[in-house]
Design a protein around this motif. Structure first.
Motif, mmCIF file in Angstrom:
data_model
loop_
_atom_site.group_PDB
_atom_site.id
_atom_site.type_symbol
_atom_site.label_atom_id
_atom_site.label_comp_id
_atom_site.label_asym_id
_atom_site.label_seq_id
_atom_site.Cartn_x
_atom_site.Cartn_y
_atom_site.Cartn_z
ATOM 1 N N LEU A 84 0.037 -1.410 0.061
ATOM 2 C CA LEU A 84 -0.237 -0.177 -0.097
ATOM 3 C C LEU A 84 0.876 1.257 0.410
ATOM 4 C CD1 LEU A 84 -2.870 -0.922 2.953
ATOM 5 C CD2 LEU A 84 -1.953 -1.839 0.184
ATOM 6 N N LEU A 85 0.775 2.103 -1.223
ATOM 7 C CA LEU A 85 1.656 3.129 -1.291
ATOM 8 C C LEU A 85 1.136 4.456 -0.750
ATOM 9 C CD1 LEU A 85 4.293 4.208 -2.509
ATOM 10 C CD2 LEU A 85 3.261 4.154 -4.649
ATOM 11 N N ILE A 86 1.405 5.286 0.061
ATOM 12 C CA ILE A 86 1.293 6.948 0.517
ATOM 13 C C ILE A 86 2.100 7.468 -0.357
ATOM 14 C CG2 ILE A 86 0.479 8.191 3.168
ATOM 15 C CD1 ILE A 86 0.960 5.174 3.929
ATOM 16 N N THR A 90 0.076 13.429 -6.120
ATOM 17 C CA THR A 90 -0.879 12.131 -6.851
ATOM 18 C C THR A 90 -0.850 12.000 -8.392
ATOM 19 O OG1 THR A 90 -2.030 14.680 -7.924
ATOM 20 C CG2 THR A 90 -2.748 13.844 -5.513
ATOM 21 N N ASN A 91 0.528 12.156 -8.127
ATOM 22 C CA ASN A 91 1.161 11.994 -9.643
ATOM 23 C C ASN A 91 1.315 10.278 -9.485
ATOM 24 O OD1 ASN A 91 0.618 13.818 -11.493
ATOM 25 N ND2 ASN A 91 2.243 15.045 -10.658
ATOM 26 N N PHE A 104 -2.572 2.652 -3.447
ATOM 27 C CA PHE A 104 -2.626 3.828 -3.923
ATOM 28 C C PHE A 104 -3.235 5.038 -2.258
ATOM 29 C CE2 PHE A 104 -2.327 8.656 -4.626
ATOM 30 C CZ PHE A 104 -1.362 8.936 -4.943
ATOM 31 N N TYR A 105 -3.118 5.775 -1.535
ATOM 32 C CA TYR A 105 -3.567 6.444 -0.498
ATOM 33 C C TYR A 105 -2.690 7.681 -1.023
ATOM 34 C CZ TYR A 105 -5.023 1.893 1.266
ATOM 35 O OH TYR A 105 -5.750 0.972 0.777
ATOM 36 N N GLU A 106 -3.310 8.987 -1.569
ATOM 37 C CA GLU A 106 -3.203 9.979 -0.942
ATOM 38 C C GLU A 106 -3.311 10.886 0.547
ATOM 39 O OE1 GLU A 106 -4.036 15.042 -3.255
ATOM 40 O OE2 GLU A 106 -4.940 12.423 -3.776
#
Length: 121
Positions: A84-86, A90-91, A104-106
């Protein structure tokens, strides 16, 4: 890897305040959280692999996690573990579409979404 509702999670981020808050939230939800740096990666994770990695795009001294994630995906022992990528960038959502990460989490992080996704993994 555990199939239980509660996961063992490796959390990697250079923002120690963020790590502390997220660790408290995840542990309150019943998960086991270990924090790590990219430098402790390979030997530590092979000995006791987590169920999930939560990784920030940048984790210290301008270290970009994309090389780290690519190495995880190339590792026969660790390549099936969800990542899980934080990021506040946003790109970076493109990394999910490229298949390198599970989700993906912003930042700021939607904690409810994260907890819901952990239940589904």
């Amino acid at each position: 890897m555990s199939q239980s509702a509660y996961k063992t999670i490796i959390l990697i981020d250079d923002d120690l305040e963020f790590v502390e808050v997220i660790q408290e939230i995840l542990e309150a939800a019943g998960h086991t959280v270990r924090t790590a740096s990219a430098l402790t990666f390979t030997s530590l994770f092979r000995e006791d692999p987590p169920d999930v990695f939560i990784i920030d795009v940048w984790f210290g001294e301008n270290i970009n996690s994309l090389n780290f994630i690519t190495a995880l995906r190339m590792d026969n022992e660790l390549n099936k573990i969800p990542i899980l990528l934080i990021s506040s960038d946003t790109n970076m959502e493109r990394v999910k579409h490229e298949g390198l990460v599970t989700e993906f989490y912003e930042k700021p992080l939607n904690v409810k979404r994260l907890l819901d996704d952990l239940k589904a993994i």
